[in-house]
Write an enzyme that holds these catalytic residues in place. Structure first.
Site, short mmCIF file in Angstrom:
data_model
loop_
_atom_site.label_atom_id
_atom_site.label_comp_id
_atom_site.label_asym_id
_atom_site.label_seq_id
_atom_site.Cartn_x
_atom_site.Cartn_y
_atom_site.Cartn_z
N LYS A 294 0.91 -1.18 -0.02
CA LYS A 294 -0.21 0.02 -0.06
C LYS A 294 0.91 0.97 -0.31
CE LYS A 294 -4.28 -2.32 2.64
NZ LYS A 294 -4.77 -2.18 1.45
N ARG A 368 -9.96 -11.52 1.33
CA ARG A 368 -10.92 -12.72 1.00
C ARG A 368 -10.42 -14.05 0.84
NH1 ARG A 368 -10.20 -9.42 -4.87
NH2 ARG A 368 -9.96 -8.08 -3.38
#
Length: 518
Positions: A294, A368
């Site tokens: 990130k 996920r």
């Protein structure tokens, strides 16, 4: 500074000497030729000088009785109370959101005035209920607003911690209330107080630094919660997770010195039923993005990447205490997504708990992966319908901002039940498309599917990845990436963590189990 709030109720005229008196005001009461609602002898607007002063403020535009607007007026011996706190109702009177906003505005003003005791006048129009909004629901909404409106994020300070301020609020049911109405009001206040305190607890959990709230620490928090709420708990460590084949959880967590945990809570409120809710909350206690790193700006907010876990744990606290006739298994897959010589990499192929294989194309699409093993864990423990909650994608923020959580699933009935629960809880959700075109974008040349497919349609694609592990059971996914953490306060939600979906999940199960309010 947070405060210790005590809420009580009386149908009699309350003693107001030395207290502040909170008076809800509708705009119509201040217009020319209109008379204020009659709330009894203790009503400050029954005093001519006070009423005229407030009407002057209305004419000048200083106080329009708009929703969340407040004005404190010293009473200077005109009333036995020290001061009156007038709080606008706006045009929305007996609605859940209107009462939550009113309660939050009232308690913020009381806090600003450093009040220690207050009497809040509740008009019959509020405690009497309407066709679609009963007395207990009104009481719960008001109590939630009062409890959450004064929340502040705790700071780590040098020196001795500041003592919490004490505030007692007495709710006076004006116009009298019969035994049945008083009982319904008391039930609602207790329900709302529990919900509000639990959301505040969930916010505190999300605000903890990643150096403090590791996966192990989150598991310990779940154990304390289970003891408090009379739930059964099992904590699956990294060795047992390996034996069970939890390839998604282990891959995400193996880059950190803090090993992952699969946290499972059980509530059996209807042992004769084979139906069981499965609530799954993403518990990434800190997310660097892994090798798909990130950007640095804003990464400190990634302490909030376990907002879904906080919501599920909070819901289980409410469920455990209110004891609906329903069965629930709650699953929190928890890990840190870090960079190290052991961390998983783009190009890796994982074997998940249910045997499916996944090609990793983005290590920042880690939520996920852990949710996939979380769904399988819930199914293997008997879950017959599934709801997962996660701060899953930036794409849902692009689509919906911080105004609503995105939802999609494979079962319209379950999705509508969740949407209705969200309306009752005052938490907005909005459906995302679940077209097969999105699912096909997850096809992989290296494995059964891959964990990402670019930016276009990413919120739906991420949700459908999770749904691939639902094993055709009714399933709904809630993406709270935009609503779990907000940049400025609004209504009863504070800046920072909001605790969103705690009350919606609890409401969903409580209604199913016969403990919803009327």
């Amino acid at each position: 500074m947070n405060m210790n709030l005590t809420i009580s109720t009386t149908a009699q005229a309350a003693e107001t000497a030395g207290a502040l008196i909170v008076r809800p005001v509708a705009p119509a009461e201040l217009q020319e030729g209109a008379g204020p609602a009659q709330l009894g002898a203790g009503d400050p607007l029954a005093v001519d000088a006070v009423r005229e002063s407030l009407r002057r403020s209305y004419r000048l535009g200083a106080f329009k009785a708009a929703a969340e607007q407040s004005l404190t007026m010293p009473l200077l011996g005109l009333h036995e109370a020290e001061a009156a706190v007038f709080v606008g109702l706006g045009e929305a009177l007996a609605t859940g959101d209107g009462l939550r906003r009113f309660g939050a505005a009232a308690v913020r003003e009381l806090k600003a005035q450093k009040a220690e005791r207050a009497v809040l006048l509740v008009p019959p129009a509020l405690h009497g209920g309407t066709d679609g909004f009963g007395t207990a629901q009104a009481a719960a909404a008001l109590a939630e607003g009062l409890t959450l409106g004064g929340y502040e994020r705790s700071k780590t300070r040098a020196g001795e911690p500041l003592a919490a301020r004490e505030l007692r609020i007495e709710l006076q049911l004006c116009g009298g209330a019969g035994e049945d109405r008083a009982a319904a009001w008391d039930e609602g206040v207790e329900h709302g107080r529990l919900a509000g305190e639990t959301v505040a607890w969930a916010r505190d959990l999300v605000h903890l630094p990643g150096s403090v709230l590791t996966p192990e620490a989150l598991a310990e928090e779940a154990e304390r919660l289970a003891d408090e709420a009379e739930l059964d708990v099992e904590i699956i460590d990294e060795w047992t997770a390996a034996e069970l084949g939890m390839g998604g959880l282990l891959a995400v967590g193996k880059g950190s010195i803090h090993p992952p945990r699969m946290i499972v809570l059980h509530y059996e409120g209807d042992p004769d039923s084979t139906e069981k809710w499965g609530l799954i909350g993403k518990g990434i206690t800190f997310d660097t993005g892994g090798y798909s790193l990130k950007r640095g700006l804003g990464m400190e907010d990634m302490i909030g990447d376990m907002g879904g876990a906080a919501a599920v744990l909070g819901a289980m606290r409410i469920i455990g205490k209110l004891k609906p006739k329903a069965n629930v298994v709650a699953v929190i897959p928890s890990a840190e997504n870090m960079i190290s010589d052991r961390a998983f990499k783009p190009g890796d192929v994982l074997t998940m708990m249910n045997g499916m294989t996944v090609e990793i194309v983005n290590t920042d699409a880690e939520g996920r992966l852990v949710l996939a093993d979380g769904l399988t864990t819930a199914i293997r423990r008997g879950a017959t319908k599934l709801v997962d909650v996660a701060t899953l994608t930036g794409a849902v923020v692009s689509a919906l901002g911080d105004a609503a959580s995105g939802v999609l699933g494979n079962d319209d009935t379950l999705r509508r039940e969740l949407e209705e629960a969200a309306i009752r809880a005052g938490e907005r959700v909005w459906p995302l498309p679940a077209y097969a075109d999105y699912r096909r974008k997850l096809d992989s040349a290296a494995a059964d599917l891959k964990n990402g497919a670019g930016r276009e349609g990413a919120a739906s694609i991420a949700g459908l990845f999770v749904g691939a592990f639902a094993e055709e059971k009714p399933w709904v996914h809630v993406d709270i990436a935009g609503t779990s953490w907000i940049g400025r306060p609004r209504g009863w939600e504070s800046k920072g963590a909001t605790g969103v979906m705690t009350r919606t999940l609890a409401e969903l199960v409580l209604q199913d189990g016969g403990r919803g309010l009327r």
